[in-house]
Design a protein around this motif. Structure first.
Motif, short mmCIF file in Angstrom:
data_model
loop_
_atom_site.label_atom_id
_atom_site.label_comp_id
_atom_site.label_asym_id
_atom_site.label_seq_id
_atom_site.Cartn_x
_atom_site.Cartn_y
_atom_site.Cartn_z
N ILE A 123 0.82 -1.22 0.00
CA ILE A 123 0.00 0.00 0.00
C ILE A 123 0.85 1.26 0.00
N ALA A 124 2.15 1.11 0.26
CA ALA A 124 3.04 2.27 0.22
C ALA A 124 3.54 2.56 -1.19
N GLN A 125 3.31 1.62 -2.12
CA GLN A 125 3.79 1.78 -3.49
C GLN A 125 2.80 2.56 -4.34
N LYS A 126 3.31 3.25 -5.33
CA LYS A 126 2.47 4.00 -6.26
C LYS A 126 2.35 3.33 -7.61
N ASP A 127 3.00 2.17 -7.74
CA ASP A 127 2.98 1.44 -9.00
C ASP A 127 2.31 0.08 -8.82
N PRO A 128 1.84 -0.53 -9.91
CA PRO A 128 1.22 -1.86 -9.81
C PRO A 128 2.21 -2.89 -9.27
N LEU A 129 1.68 -3.86 -8.55
CA LEU A 129 2.49 -4.93 -7.98
C LEU A 129 1.78 -6.26 -8.14
N ALA A 130 2.55 -7.34 -8.10
CA ALA A 130 1.99 -8.69 -8.06
C ALA A 130 2.19 -9.23 -6.65
N ILE A 131 1.11 -9.70 -6.03
CA ILE A 131 1.17 -10.29 -4.70
C ILE A 131 1.08 -11.80 -4.86
N VAL A 132 2.09 -12.51 -4.36
CA VAL A 132 2.17 -13.96 -4.54
C VAL A 132 1.75 -14.67 -3.26
N VAL A 133 0.74 -15.54 -3.38
CA VAL A 133 0.29 -16.36 -2.25
C VAL A 133 0.44 -17.82 -2.66
N GLN A 134 1.25 -18.56 -1.92
CA GLN A 134 1.49 -19.97 -2.20
C GLN A 134 0.66 -20.84 -1.25
N THR A 140 1.24 -16.01 2.02
CA THR A 140 1.63 -14.78 1.32
C THR A 140 3.14 -14.64 1.43
N SER A 141 3.84 -14.81 0.31
CA SER A 141 5.29 -14.97 0.39
C SER A 141 6.10 -13.87 -0.29
N MET A 142 5.56 -13.25 -1.33
CA MET A 142 6.35 -12.29 -2.10
C MET A 142 5.48 -11.20 -2.68
N ILE A 143 6.10 -10.04 -2.95
CA ILE A 143 5.50 -9.01 -3.80
C ILE A 143 6.55 -8.67 -4.86
N ILE A 144 6.08 -8.42 -6.08
CA ILE A 144 6.97 -8.27 -7.23
C ILE A 144 6.53 -7.07 -8.06
N ASP A 145 7.50 -6.26 -8.49
CA ASP A 145 7.15 -5.09 -9.31
C ASP A 145 7.42 -5.36 -10.79
N GLU A 146 7.21 -4.34 -11.62
CA GLU A 146 7.31 -4.50 -13.07
C GLU A 146 8.74 -4.72 -13.54
N LYS A 147 9.71 -4.49 -12.66
CA LYS A 147 11.12 -4.73 -13.01
C LYS A 147 11.61 -6.06 -12.45
N SER A 148 10.69 -6.87 -11.97
CA SER A 148 11.00 -8.17 -11.35
C SER A 148 11.79 -8.04 -10.05
N THR A 149 11.79 -6.85 -9.49
CA THR A 149 12.33 -6.69 -8.14
C THR A 149 11.31 -7.30 -7.18
N PHE A 150 11.78 -8.09 -6.22
CA PHE A 150 10.84 -8.73 -5.31
C PHE A 150 11.25 -8.55 -3.86
N TRP A 151 10.24 -8.60 -3.01
CA TRP A 151 10.42 -8.57 -1.56
C TRP A 151 9.73 -9.81 -1.00
N GLY A 152 10.33 -10.42 -0.02
CA GLY A 152 9.69 -11.57 0.60
C GLY A 152 10.63 -12.73 0.77
#
Length: 387
Positions: free
Chosen positions: A123-134, A146-158
């Motif tokens: 929710i702190a981001q201003k760009d679209p993200l992918a939220i990954v739930v395994q 809920t394991s990762m979030i990924i941006d359009e540059k394939s940078t990921f957190w998690g």
């Protein structure tokens, strides 16, 4: 305030108090359901709920399941079958006729990558993200959650999975972000099958209201209820002030030619020109013609006002390309017989929603197929290749 923002706000309070909590997420729906995959609710140890995973028919039993997951400190996947009219657990018999998979994740406040910490980044981001739930439909298997979030540059957190699995998740996430469509996938690795739900997250709609009249006040309130970010701009400090608008609104006093100087425009920025001053609206419209990202420009007033604007723009040497003209909606709003400012606001917001989602805004009773396309619920089978 949007539901996800409310969940994270409550999470922060519970974390500070040391009150245990569980996050429940709808990770898959087969058939009909009031809420779709991605709906969430937060449950604390006292049974308080923030958010919702259904129209009310699942929350009672889901509360018990959440407390059980909290007690065991273990993720759990629960299946609800609302197509079973004799199911006394669900009880409401809403006729949704769907099978709903809900993942319960007990939150460890010491884990900086727990689901709500990741959603806080979202929710702190201003760009679209992918939220990954395994998760795994075989309930005896581990439910990673809920394991990762990924941006359009394939940078990921998690939490990083095995490299081969990571590569497939990144690839599927980029498709999700490109197509603006969530996806379900069944992944096979080392003869083991797991499931993922990759949810598309779009930042809030940014509604910029040009004009701070009484009708703009109501429109701002309505947009705020939708969880949109609202900016009001006007040249009159007597009208454009915090006393007249909700506390969440950003209010800017500026000359029309300076309207965009303090506004960051993105692909979710929608403008409604309703200053009731022809020259003011025209001056702002001239600025917007060069902004390629804007998906929607609405003009309040009759068609003849818009036609006059087009004539003035042509005489002023402005190039009116088709891709720009398609973004302009004049008169603004859907035809719903709106008369009062609140009704007009409903008409405007409904039109913006339909434009952003690419929907027709026709009555649902005219739709011969299900409200939600069944193909969107299918698991895409992906064989993970070993390097």
């Amino acid at each position: 305030m949007r539901e996800l923002d409310a969940i994270i706000n409550q999470y922060e309070l519970l974390k500070n108090e040391g009150t245990q909590s569980v996050l429940a997420t709808v990770v898959h729906v087969e058939g009909s359901s009031y809420r779709r995959a991605g709906a969430r609710m937060l449950v604390d140890e006292f049974g308080n709920i923030t958010g919702a995973i259904s129209g009310g028919c699942l929350e009672g039993d889901a509360l018990r399941k959440a407390l059980h997951a909290m007690y065991q400190q273990k993720n759990k996947l629960i299946t609800y079958d609302t197509s079973d009219e004799d199911d006394a657990i669900i009880g409401a018999q809403l006729g949704c006729n769907g099978i709903i998979q809900v993942l319960f994740e007990s939150l460890n406040y010491q884990d900086q990558m727990n689901p709500c910490e990741l959603l806080k980044k979202v929710i702190a981001q201003k760009d679209p993200l992918a939220i990954v739930v395994q998760f795994n439909l075989d309930k005896i298997k581990e439910q990673y959650g809920t394991s990762m979030i990924i941006d359009e540059k394939s940078t990921f957190w998690g939490k990083k999975p095995e490299q081969e699995l990571l590569e497939q998740i990144l690839e599927q996430s980029q498709l999700v972000l490109k197509e603006n469509q969530s996806v379900f996938a069944e992944l096979s690795l080392h003869k083991e099958t797991s499931h993922i739900f990759i949810q598309i997250y779009q930042p809030p709609v940014k509604l910029i209201i040009v004009g701070a009249g009484n009708d703009a006040q109501i429109l701002a309130q309505q947009a705020d209820l939708l969880g949109w970010d609202v900016i009001v701009t006007d040249g009159r400090p007597t009208h454009a002030n915090k006393e007249r608008f909700t506390s969440s609104c950003q209010v800017i006093v500026s000359k029309p030619g300076e309207t965009l100087e303090n506004i960051e425009i993105d692909q979710r920025s929608c403008f409604v020109l309703m200053s009731h001053n022809y020259n003011y609206d025209l001056a702002v419209l001239k600025l917007l013609l060069d902004e390629q990202k804007i998906p929607y420009i609405g003009l309040l007033g009759p068609l003849k006002k818009y036609q006059r604007m087009l004539d003035d723009l042509k005489e002023g040497g402005f190039e009116l390309k088709d891709e720009i003209l398609k973004k302009i909606h004049a008169p603004v709003g859907l035809e719903i017989g709106a008369e009062t400012p609140a009704e007009i606001g409903l008409s405007i917001l409904s039109e913006i929603q339909s434009v952003l989602t690419g929907k027709t805004a026709r009555p649902l009773k005219e739709k011969s197929t299900p409200i939600h396309e069944k193909k969107d619920n299918q698991f895409k089978k992906v064989n993970v290749k070993l390097n």
